[in-house]
Design an enzyme around this catalytic site. Structure first.
Site: not given
Ligand SMILES: C[S@@+](CC[C@H](N)C(=O)[O-])C[C@H]1O[C@@H](n2cnc3c(N)ncnc32)[C@H](O)[C@@H]1O
Length: 212
Positions: A154, A43, A122, A68, A118
């Site tokens: 989403d 994941e 933009k 993460e 994420d």
């Molecule tokens: C919008 S959150 C979603 C978290 C979780 N998957 C959920 O659905 O509740 C995005 C997560 O991805 C992590 N993240 C962002 N860019 C990443 C990357 N390049 N590699 C791994 N994790 C990343 C962020 O730290 C954050 O915890």
């Protein structure tokens, strides 16, 4: 007042560094909890980790790798895991791009999960998005034949880009065809972000692609 981070790990520490993975390999890092050959489930961006925990609890024979980029989220998840009996999870603090590129062998992964990455709304930030054709090509390469890639978002604009990237990868086939994606997956555990978006009434998108 902001709560202070607790750094102690109250049990087995399931974190592994990218260097350890390079030096020892996954089978040594999952031993003695799981025997080789491993069936890996990865994941990327596990956030608070509830989804990863659920996956690991429901499939004791699979080796779950949580990736993460946030130190704090990895630490909190390591503390949470240490209070469980689960031996089938390892956590890596790194970007998904790095782990997929450097730490996973071709044809070695049973499942990838990318939940609500994420969206970088933009336009000038779109290049920071995780799900893009070069990463999708690498994910396809790392999957075993029949292995699955699950993605959820989403965000409508990101959804179009994700859909295009997945459909454009020739080594993957859409396991949900003739649907392109689902709006809801009955029985699927909602992630923390997903619960928030559901409360706001946002439309959700769930894809499952399979390695040919
Ligand atoms: C919008 S959150 C979603 C978290 C979780 N998957 C959920 O659905 O509740 C995005 C997560 O991805 C992590 N993240 C962002 N860019 C990443 C990357 N390049 N590699 C791994 N994790 C990343 C962020 O730290 C954050 O915890």
């Amino acid at each position: 007042m902001a709560r202070k981070l607790k750094y102690d790990i109250p049990g087995p520490d399931r974190r592994v560094s990218p260097d350890e993975v390079r030096e020892k390999g996954w089978p040594a890092l999952f031993a003695p909890d799981l025997a080789a050959p491993l069936r890996l489930a990865v994941e990327i961006g596990f956030g608070r980790g509830e989804f990863l925990l659920h996956l690991a609890e429901s499939r004791p024979g699979l080796a779950h790798v949580g990736v993460e980029v946030s130190f704090k989220r990895v630490l909190k998840m390591a503390r949470r895991l240490a209070r469980t009996e689960l031996g089938n999870v390892r956590l890596v603090e790194a970007t998904g791009e790095e782990v997929v590129r450097d730490l996973l062998a071709e044809g070695s992964v049973q499942e990838f999960w990318i939940n609500f990455p994420d969206p970088w709304p933009k336009k000038r930030h779109h290049r920071r998005r995780l799900v893009q054709p070069p990463l999708v090509a690498r994910l396809a390469d790392r999957l075993v034949p029949g292995g699955e890639l699950h993605v959820a978002t989403d965000h409508a604009d990101y959804a179009e880009a994700i859909d295009e990237a997945l459909a454009g990868e020739p080594r993957l086939e859409n396991a949900l065809a003739p649907e392109r994606f689902l709006r809801d997956v009955p029985g699927r555990l909602p992630t923390a972000y997903e619960l928030e978006w559901r409360r706001e009434g946002r439309a959700l998108h769930f894809w499952t692609y399979r390695r040919r």
